[in-house]
Design an enzyme around this catalytic site. Structure first.
Site, PDB file in Angstrom:
ATOM      1  N   ASP A 142     -79.821  23.860   1.838  1.00  0.00           N
ATOM      2  CA  ASP A 142     -80.060  24.666   0.511  1.00  0.00           C
ATOM      3  C   ASP A 142     -81.695  24.645   0.222  1.00  0.00           C
ATOM      4  O   ASP A 142     -82.127  24.207  -0.746  1.00  0.00           O
ATOM      5  CB  ASP A 142     -79.369  23.676  -0.580  1.00  0.00           C
ATOM      6  CG  ASP A 142     -77.806  24.138  -0.515  1.00  0.00           C
ATOM      7  OD1 ASP A 142     -77.316  24.967   0.559  1.00  0.00           O
ATOM      8  OD2 ASP A 142     -77.187  24.018  -1.357  1.00  0.00           O
ATOM      9  N   HIS A 161     -76.431  27.629   1.207  1.00  0.00           N
ATOM     10  CA  HIS A 161     -77.026  28.740   0.696  1.00  0.00           C
ATOM     11  C   HIS A 161     -77.913  29.202   1.682  1.00  0.00           C
ATOM     12  O   HIS A 161     -78.387  30.537   1.229  1.00  0.00           O
ATOM     13  CB  HIS A 161     -78.214  28.034  -0.504  1.00  0.00           C
ATOM     14  CG  HIS A 161     -77.614  27.945  -1.870  1.00  0.00           C
ATOM     15  ND1 HIS A 161     -77.430  29.231  -2.473  1.00  0.00           N
ATOM     16  CD2 HIS A 161     -76.692  26.968  -2.393  1.00  0.00           C
ATOM     17  CE1 HIS A 161     -76.665  28.603  -3.800  1.00  0.00           C
ATOM     18  NE2 HIS A 161     -76.465  27.230  -3.590  1.00  0.00           N
ATOM     19  N   HIS A 183     -74.983  18.797   5.685  1.00  0.00           N
ATOM     20  CA  HIS A 183     -75.488  19.312   4.370  1.00  0.00           C
ATOM     21  C   HIS A 183     -74.188  18.864   3.178  1.00  0.00           C
ATOM     22  O   HIS A 183     -74.431  18.541   2.324  1.00  0.00           O
ATOM     23  CB  HIS A 183     -75.449  21.094   4.344  1.00  0.00           C
ATOM     24  CG  HIS A 183     -75.630  21.453   2.896  1.00  0.00           C
ATOM     25  ND1 HIS A 183     -76.716  20.965   2.151  1.00  0.00           N
ATOM     26  CD2 HIS A 183     -74.875  21.951   2.207  1.00  0.00           C
ATOM     27  CE1 HIS A 183     -76.486  21.728   1.022  1.00  0.00           C
ATOM     28  NE2 HIS A 183     -75.168  22.388   0.924  1.00  0.00           N
ATOM     29  N   HIS A 220     -75.881  18.715  -1.013  1.00  0.00           N
ATOM     30  CA  HIS A 220     -74.759  19.895  -1.129  1.00  0.00           C
ATOM     31  C   HIS A 220     -74.368  19.505  -2.915  1.00  0.00           C
ATOM     32  O   HIS A 220     -74.374  20.716  -3.588  1.00  0.00           O
ATOM     33  CB  HIS A 220     -73.364  19.429  -0.619  1.00  0.00           C
ATOM     34  CG  HIS A 220     -72.647  20.742  -0.791  1.00  0.00           C
ATOM     35  ND1 HIS A 220     -72.959  21.924  -0.640  1.00  0.00           N
ATOM     36  CD2 HIS A 220     -71.305  20.615  -1.200  1.00  0.00           C
ATOM     37  CE1 HIS A 220     -71.923  22.868  -0.896  1.00  0.00           C
ATOM     38  NE2 HIS A 220     -70.766  21.814  -1.089  1.00  0.00           N
TER      39      HIS A 220
END
Length: 806
Positions: free
Chosen positions: A546, A579, A633, A722
């Site tokens: 991310d 992401h 993640h 996350h």
């Protein structure tokens, strides 16, 4: 300090001598001057001291002994061996510039002169000498005409032997004599020779600290140690001594330009740049050494009697001295026991027709037994202290070599490595032979990375960056595409599950918050080469995904991390987050940012947006640290049984949000799943908040699921990111740790934020802790959490059962 009374052949009171440990609880004293008030006599005798028996013994040595000398340097090169260089002989004369090796065997000493070709450092006194294996490093001193600041190296493992003058392009310390240098062997300054103080050309005393280190590509450079403006500053001094205890440089005794001034016992912490002061140890031109947490001193002058040298041994219990200072006391608990030295090899240059002669004792062979290997050089002199012991013992170090052809000289690529560090040695080996194409490739990589790192790695200047400034000045779109090409090639070669070792720092979500990433790098050191502000030579970095979306500077974050990955591929590790998916980052801001900053059509396959997303498809999905900590993640979801199943996932990988295969389901859950919100939820639970595409594929994994996964994979912990947590750090009762490094996620500030640093040690044990967002797994020994920046507090955990908050 207490006086330790030694029996036996006590040395006369002296100064300007050397004492160095040559074996556990055994020291060797050499040379120095005896007498008093101008009637000094230079000596060249050798005394062996037994710390346990508290007994001195004068040793008669045969061979080619050095002339009597003082203000020289001596150090251990292997067990029961020391090497001597330089010094003064009295009457204004200087000792020769040969290297002499002393070896003690069966209580009998012997001297050898090391054969050297080429230019030498020349005669000098008041210099320093440190062993950064396999290099002897000589710095500074006085040539008899003037003080100097040159640096010379001598490779003990490369024959024929020669000195090499180091040419450092960085800022250098000024000329000096009677300074001190010591080797730091842990922390961010690991492998660095640290020099302090001395007297410069105008006779004034100095109080600066410098570090000299060797890069992986063979370059040497100096870096000046920072001092905190708000803290203590050291006293200017010379004719002192320094020695390292963990990351602490102990500065002992010495004198200043003020006659009779009492100089405090001072300590510099190379990790924090703090100085500490303690009551004075009034000695100068003495010798000092450490045995575990005891500091020993011998000889030199006292301030009250500056013309009469002292005798006897003094001992200081540092554990007692540091009792009121936990920061310093901690170093005593992590110092290793004295290691056995590992043999160094010194070979004289080959002779045209060597005569047959008996080969010196090697390994466990009886003395006098010649080696039978056909390729053994009969002129080889092995500097060895191996005893006649028939027991088989496991060496604590191994020889590592790199060679590229049967006729190639590999002596410059041989080094010794601790057995427990052997598996990481591929990261640190010298460059070895490189063909022109490879050299050109390295130059290309360096040139490609340089503008990104120069423009974006700004941990000391982030506060001055204007909110809407353009940070890509001079960085063209073509450079971004080339950077992506090179990073993708690296990731294609990496496993989809990384196997990593400590020490390592771990970062959670960044989400385009470039300024906060710089804040982390400022407070906890950054991944660049300056060891006093950076730590890439001693730490690895793991980011949990991310990198883009939400924040205003996603491009700055991801391109900086890509450049750091390309420059340091074995130290920077980038996992994929949810992401890092074009379907997601097209919605949450990254696509818009690429459109605005590069005025591009994001649907164009040649756009920055599309090219970066293709790199994302090659990112690893997970990492395992020390075979005990699983990093990912999102989480483990409800599907995966073993880590090996991740290895079956093929790349390039596009995330399928309505998975049809087993591997698609595992990949989706690794990036999207969360643990249950309450520890008492034993079973998996629905997770509608994560059902972005209304496919009902994501669940929260419960305590039973976590325990089973950890047990079946022989793991102790899961570290993931996350989801935002209010303190930046959260841990469940089942040892699932969430770290979140985005303090202003989606405009909602995390209470306490994210620039916390967690030191996890003894990772084979399950541990209790809380608070975090950047975690740091150290190689030393206990759990430590530091919080800095937003709240400027600290958390220290010395036991593994509770956390102490200061």
């Amino acid at each position: 300090m207490e006086t330790v009374n030694f029996e036996g052949d006590n040395p006369q009171p002296r100064f300007g001598h050397t004492i160095c440990p040559i074996a556990p609880n055994k020291i060797a004293l050499f040379g120095g001057a005896v007498g008093d008030t101008g009637r000094y006599v230079i000596t060249g005798d050798v005394y062996i001291g037994n710390i346990i028996q508290k007994k001195w013994k004068r040793v008669e040595a045969n061979g080619n002994a050095p002339t009597n000398r003082a203000a020289h340097q001596a150090l251990q090169i292997e067990q029961n061996q020391m090497i001597v260089f330089g010094g003064a002989v009295g009457g204004g004369g200087l000792a020769d510039d040969n290297l002499y090796v002393f070896e003690l065997r069966d209580e009998v000493g012997s001297w050898q002169t090391v054969p050297v070709i080429g230019t030498t450092p020349g005669r000098r006194y008041g210099h320093t000498m440190v062993l950064i294996k396999p290099f002897l490093i000589v710095f500074g001193g006085n040539t008899g005409q003037e003080p100097v600041n040159d640096v010379w190296s001598f490779n003990l493992e490369k024959s024929p032997y020669s000195w090499s003058k180091l040419e450092c392009s960085s800022e250098q310390p000024c000329v000096r004599v009677y300074h001190s240098s010591a080797l730091c062997t842990t922390g961010s300054a690991n492998g660095m020779m640290v020099t302090f103080g001395g007297r410069t050309a105008d006779q004034s005393a100095l109080n600066d600290t410098w570090g000299l280190r060797r890069h992986r590509d063979g370059r040497w450079d100096w870096v000046k140690a920072p001092y905190k403006n708000s803290g203590e500053f050291p006293v200017q001094r010379y004719q002192h001594s320094t020695i390292f205890l963990g990351t602490l440089m102990l500065v002992i005794g010495g004198r200043s330009n003020t006659v009779g001034e009492t100089l405090p016992f001072e300590i510099y912490d190379t990790e924090t740049s703090d100085w500490y002061k303690f009551p004075a140890i009034q000695r100068f031109r003495h010798s000092s050494w450490l045995v575990e947490h005891f500091l020993y001193l011998h000889g030199g002058f006292e301030s009250e009697t500056p013309n009469i040298p002292t005798e006897g041994v003094l001992k200081l219990d540092l554990q007692r001295r540091f009792q009121q200072n936990p920061q310093l006391l901690r170093q005593i608990t992590i110092i290793p026991k004295t290691d056995q030295a590992v043999p160094l090899f010194i070979r004289p240059p080959p002779q045209p027709q060597p005569q047959k002669q008996q080969t010196p004792n090697i390994g466990n062979q009886p003395r006098g037994q010649a080696l039978q290997q056909k390729d053994q050089d009969p002129n080889q002199i092995r500097l060895s202290s191996a005893q006649n012991n028939k027991n088989i013992r496991l060496a604590n170090q191994a020889f590592v070599a790199m060679t590229y052809g049967p006729d190639e000289d590999m002596s410059s690529q041989v080094k010794k490595v601790a057995i427990d560090k052997l598996q990481d040695e591929h990261k640190k080996l010298g460059v070895g032979y490189q063909d022109p194409n490879q050299q050109n490739k390295s130059q290309y990589i360096e040139t490609l990375c340089q503008p990104f790192i120069q423009n974006l790695l700004l941990p000391k200047d982030y506060a001055q960056i204007p909110p809407n400034s353009n940070m890509f000045t001079g960085i063209k779109k073509e450079s971004v595409i080339k950077l992506c090409d090179e990073v993708q090639r690296i990731m294609e070669r990496e496993n989809i599950v990384l196997r990593l070792r400590k020490p390592i720092k771990i970062f959670g979500n960044i989400n385009g918050q470039y300024i906060d990433l710089m804040r982390f790098f400022d407070h906890f050191k950054a991944p660049y080469d300056n060891l006093f502000n950076g730590d890439i030579d001693s730490q690895e970095y793991l980011f949990l995904g991310d990198y883009v979306d939400r924040g205003a500077r996603s491009l700055e974050v991801i391109l900086l991390l890509f450049a750091l990955k390309l420059k340091n591929p074995d130290q920077i590790h980038l996992l994929r987050g949810h992401h890092e998916d074009a379907k997601v980052n097209k919605i949450y801001g990254f696509a818009d940012e690429c459109f605005l900053k590069y005025a591009e059509d994001i649907m164009d396959p040649g756009s920055v947006f599309q090219r970066i997303n293709r790199v994302f498809e090659h990112m690893p999905l997970a990492a395992v640290i020390e075979d005990k900590i699983f990093c990912v993640h999102g989480g483990i979801g409800t599907t995966i049984r073993t880590i090996d199943e991740i290895e079956l996932i093929q790349r390039p990988l596009q995330i399928v949000h309505d998975p049809k295969t087993y591997q698609q389901k595992i990949a989706l859950e690794l990036l999207w799943s969360d643990p249950c919100q309450n520890d008492d939820e034993l079973e998996n639970q629905p997770n509608p908040e994560r059902d972005l595409f209304n496919n009902k594929q994501i669940q929260r994994f419960g305590a039973n699921r976590t325990n089973k996964f950890l047990q079946e994979n022989n793991l102790n912990m899961i570290i993931r990111s996350h989801e935002p947590v209010m303190e930046g750090f959260e841990k469940t009762s089942t040892n699932v740790v969430t770290i979140f490094s985005s303090p202003d996620y989606a405009g909602a500030t995390n209470k306490g934020g994210n620039n916390y640093q967690l030191n996890i040690r003894n990772v084979n044990n399950q541990q209790d802790f809380k608070h975090h967002s950047q975690s740091y797994i150290s190689s030393s020994g206990s759990l430590r959490i530091k919080m800095d920046g937003f709240r400027r507090s600290s958390i220290e955990k010395e036991s593994l059962s509770e956390i102490h908050i200061d």
